[in-house]
Design an enzyme around this catalytic site. Structure first.
Site, PDB file in Angstrom:
ATOM      1  N   SER A  47       0.856  -1.182   0.000  1.00  0.00           N
ATOM      2  CA  SER A  47       0.000   0.000   0.000  1.00  0.00           C
ATOM      3  C   SER A  47       0.889   1.227   0.000  1.00  0.00           C
ATOM      4  O   SER A  47       1.878   1.282   0.738  1.00  0.00           O
ATOM      5  CB  SER A  47      -0.913   0.004   1.221  1.00  0.00           C
ATOM      6  N   GLU A  48       0.531   2.213  -0.828  1.00  0.00           N
ATOM      7  CA  GLU A  48       1.410   3.363  -1.046  1.00  0.00           C
ATOM      8  C   GLU A  48       1.732   4.115   0.245  1.00  0.00           C
ATOM      9  O   GLU A  48       2.739   4.806   0.327  1.00  0.00           O
ATOM     10  CB  GLU A  48       0.777   4.320  -2.070  1.00  0.00           C
TER      11      GLU A  48
END
Lengths: 215, 230, 215, 230
Positions: A47-48
Site C-alpha cells: 500500500s502506497e
C-alpha cells in the site's frame, strides 16, 4: 451478450497474479482483487502509504485508523509485513520493485496509454495521488474497467481524449467482455467472454484488434 | 509459499555471470559479507565490476577477488586502506579500472538507482577533479554536478537476521550500505546470522523490507565460528 | 615562537563547539577533538558510517567491530544514539543538518577552498571517502592543521595548488600559531598564539591577512 | 543539556510566521498531527503555504486552517477527499492556489530537499498535464521530468514516542510522510504520545534520528483522550 460482473473481473485478474508477486491494488474496484487471490499462493500486497504484507479488513472491534490502505479503509498486517515511510514506498513503485499494479481507468489506448486521474471536466478539482507513480513504475500495469461507458462509447481507444496518467504503461486490460494485451503494436485480444465475435468486438471498440484466439 | 532461503552461499550465487556488476556492502570490515564474497571467489565469475566503499584489504573478501584477478573495474570512494595491497597491485598493473566517487555521491547514486530516478544534481564534488567533464548547473545560487544512478546485477549484503520473505535487520554500523544496495540490484543476496519465523521481526523495525531481497542465506561469519569452536 | 601541540589545537577547537551541536570529526587529528569536548556540554557526534551519538573508545574487552568510526577505530554509542544507513547518513551531511565538521587539510585558501584528499603525487592511489560531502554540506567547516609544511611552506595559500576538495567551504582555520576566519573577503586573524606579530604572520604565510585583534 | 521538549503546542509553535511554508504529515487521518495543526489555527499565522498529501477533510486539522482562511497555497497530491469542502470552497473562490504533485514526486522532492540535492529527474508524470512546462530529458531510453526540491520553514509531524534529543518512532502507517518531512524543514516540530528517557528507544529501531527534529511536544490526541476519559 453477457458481461462479467465486477466480482468476476476481480476474480479473473486475481487468477493472473502469480505466487510471490508484489502487488499494488489501486483505489476502488481494483481493491476487490484482494478478495479473490488464490489461498494457495503467497502474494504480497503493497500500500502506497507505507505497508507491505497487507491483510484483509479487520473485524469491527479491531479497526485501527493507523492501519489503513490507500483508499483510507482499515486493513490488517500479515506476519512478515513491514512499515516504511513514503520515500521508500514510492521508491518501491518508481524503482520497478512492484511486480504488478492493478488500476481503474477512464480510458486506455491500444498502445497502453492510461487516463485515470482527471476527466478534465470544467470546475472539477483535480487529484492525482499515486496513480502516475504506479503507472510508470510497476513492472506490469493491469487495468480493469468496463469496456464501454454508460453512454456506449469504448473506453479502449486509439488515443486517449482525457488527460494522461502515463504513456504506454498499461500492459494488460481486463474488461467485462474481453482481455487485451497492449503494446507498441496495438491491442491483441487474448480472452473473450459472453460470446461476442471478433468482428463484433472490433465494431464495439472502433479500434483495430489483433487476436490470439482461434478464429 | 514464498521462500527466499538458500541452503548455502554456492547455491545463492549460482547465476552470477562473467561481466556482472556486483555491489558489496560494508564500511571497513563492518557489514562486509565476507563469506558470500569468498564463495564468489570459489564460483569463478570474472570480469566483474565491483561497487563498494572500499576496494578490499588483507587477504579475504574483495581483496581475495582482486588477488584472483576477477575484477575489471571498481567503483568506490576509498580504495586505499590498511593492507589494500591486492587492489594496489592490480591497479598499478593496469588490470583494474578505478572509478573514484565521493562517498555521499556513491550513496545517492545507488539510492537513485533503487528509486528509479534518472539522474540527480548533487553539490558534492563541484569544481573538483572528480566532477571533471560532468554536466553542472546552478540552482538557486549553488552549483551542482549531474550524477547518474549506479545499478547492479547483484548485491551481496550482510544482515543480522532475516526471514523467508527477505525482511532484514542489521547490526549497529554494519548496516551502512546494505539497505540502499538491496534496492539498487536486480538480485540481492543477503547473508544473515539468523533466520527467523515470519512475523518474528517487528514490522516497525524491519530495515529492509523483503521486496528488496531475493535470496537469504544463513552464514556464520568465520570469526564467530572460530569463537564458538574455541 | 611556541607552537601549539596537536592536543592543544584539538582542545582549542573543542572550546568553540557549542552545546547541542551535531558534529562530524574527520579522520586523523580531528578525531582527537572528541577527547577535549567540555563535559558540561552535550554535543552529538556523527559518524559517516551511520552513527549519531558516538561515545568514547571502548575498553579492550568491549570492542565491537560492528561499532567503528570513520577511521575504522572501535567506538561506543551513547544513550540516545541511533544507527542509520549510508543514504541517510550522507543526507545528513549534504542536506546541511550537521552543524560543524572538523577536517584536516593539505592546503586551505584564504577564501576557504579546501584541498585535503589528494596531493596529486604521481603514482599515488587517490581515495576521497566522505571529505567532499562534508566540505560541501556541513553548516560550518573547521579545518585544523599546522600552518606550515615541514619544508617551511605556508599551507594557508592564496590559491590551492593541490586538487580541491571543495570551493569556498572552510569557514574557520585552526593552526598551531593562529586561528583564521575565511570567506569571500579573504582571511582574518581572530586569535594568535606564541607571540608572533601580525607582520611576522603575514610574512610566514605570504598572503594578505586582515586582523580582528587589537593592533 | 540538550532538551528539545516543549510544554505545549502553543510554545512549540511560537515562532511560526505569516507566509511560512509548513509541511504537515499524514495520509488520510493517519499520522496527521491534528493537535499541532489546531494549535496553528489558534496561533493565527496566515498566508501559509501548506505541503501535505491531502488538503484537509472534515472540520479539524488542515480543513480548519482552510476554513480560517490562513492558507495561500497548497502543495499536495490528493486535495479531493471525503468532506474536503473547506478546501473546495476556498479553492473555488480563488483564495487558495493549488500545486498538484504526483504523490511519489511529492515524496522525492521532499527527500531531495532533506538530502541537499539540487534537483532530480523522475519518470513520474512525463507526458502529462502535471509536467507541462517542465524540463524533460531522455536518459538511457526513458523520458524523465526535472523536479526541484520542496523545502519548508516548519514541519509538523506526528510520532508515537520521542525523547529529549528528538529521536522518534512512529505507529504503523501513521509513519508515512513524517520521516522525510522531518529532514526537509528548517524547524521540525513533532507531536508524540509518549516521551521517554534517552536510550529507551533502541538505537536500531529509531526511525527519525534526533538531528532532524528540533522540538518534541507530548500531545494526547483528542480521540484517545476521549476514550481515556470515557
Amino acid at each position: 451478450m453477457q458481461r462479467m460482473t465486477r466480482e468476476q473481473m476481480a476474480a479473473r485478474v486475481a487468477r493472473d497474479i502469480p505466487e510471490g508477486a508484489y502487488v499494488n491494488l489501486g483505489i476502488g474496484v481494483p481493491t476487490m482483487v484482494a478478495n479473490f487471490l488464490p489461498a494457495d499462493r503467497e502474494i504480497i500486497l503493497q500500500s502506497e502509504n507505507g505497508i507491505l504484507g497487507m491483510g484483509p479488513a479487520p473485524a469491527e472491534a479491531d479497526i485501527d485508523w493507523d492501519l489503513i490502505n490507500a483508499g483510507k479503509q482499515p486493513v490488517t498486517l500479515l506476519a512478515g509485513g513491514a512499515f516504511f515511510h513514503h520515500g521508500d514506498s514510492f521508491a518501491m513503485m518508481r524503482g520497478s520493485h512492484i511486480d504488478i499494479c492493478v488500476l481503474g481507468a477512464f480510458q486506455v489506448s491500444v498502445t497502453g496509454d492510461l487516463a485515470n486521474w482527471n476527466t478534465g471536466a470544467p470546475g472539477s478539482i483535480p487529484a492525482v495521488g499515486g496513480a502516475m507513480d504506479l503507472a510508470v513504475g510497476a513492472k506490469q500495469v493491469f487495468v480493469m474497467m468496463d469496456l464501454m461507458t454508460k453512454t456506449g462509447e469504448s473506453k479502449l481507444v486509439d488515443k486517449c481524449t482525457y488527460p494522461l496518467t502515463g504513456i504506454g504503461c498499461v500492459t494488460r486490460l481486463y474488461t467485462d467482455v474481453a482481455i487485451f494485451e497492449l503494446g507498441l503494436d496495438g491491442a491483441e485480444v487474448i480472452e473473450m467472454h459472453g460470446g461476442l465475435s471478433h468482428g463484433e468486438l472490433e465494431a464495439m471498440t472502433g479500434v483495430p484488434l489483433r487476436s490470439r484466439l482461434p478464429a | 509459499m514464498i521462500d527466499k532461503r538458500y541452503e548455502n552461499a554456492r547455491e545463492a550465487l549460482h547465476d552470477v555471470f562473467d561481466g556482472a556488476a556486483i555491489m558489496i556492502s560494508g564500511f571497513g570490515d563492518a557489514g562486509v559479507p565476507h563469506e558470500l564474497v569468498d564463495a564468489l571467489v570459489d564460483h569463478g565469475a570474472t570480469d566483474l565490476t565491483v561497487i563498494s566503499n572500499n576496494a578490499g584489504g588483507g587477504e579475504i573478501g574483495i581483496a581475495a577477488l582482486m588477488k584472483a584477478k576477477r575484477v575489471r573495474k571498481v567503483i568506490c570512494s576509498f580504495p586505499r586502506m590498511a593492507a589494500s595491497h591486492h587492489f594496489e597491485e592490480r591497479y598499478r598493473a593496469g588490470d583494474v579500472e578505478l572509478e573514484l566517487v565521493p562517498q555521499g555521491n556513491l550513496a545517492c547514486r545507488i539510492e537513485a538507482a533503487g528509486a528509479g530516478l534518472g539522474a540527480v544534481y548533487t553539490p558534492t564534488g563541484f569544481g573538483t577533479l572528480l566532477a571533471q567533464g560532468k554536466e553542472t548547473r546552478e540552482i538557486d545560487g549553488q552549483m551542482y554536478v549531474l550524477e547518474y544512478p549506479i545499478k547492479a546485477d547483484f548485491a551481496l549484503i550482510k544482515g543480522l537476521t532475516g526471514d523467508r520473505w527477505g525482511n532484514l535487520i542489521y547490526r549497529k554500523a554494519a548496516r551502512n550500505f546494505g539497505p540502499i544496495m538491496a534496492m539498487a540490484a536486480k538480485t540481492t543476496i543477503a547473508q544473515v546470522s539468523n533466520i527467523v519465523e515470519l512475523g518474528a521481526i517487528d514490522p516497525e523495525t524491519v530495515i529492509t523490507p523483503g521486496i528488496f531481497v531475493q535470496r537469504v542465506v544463513k552464514l556464520v561469519p568465520a570469526a564467530a565460528a572460530a569463537v564458538a569452536a574455541a
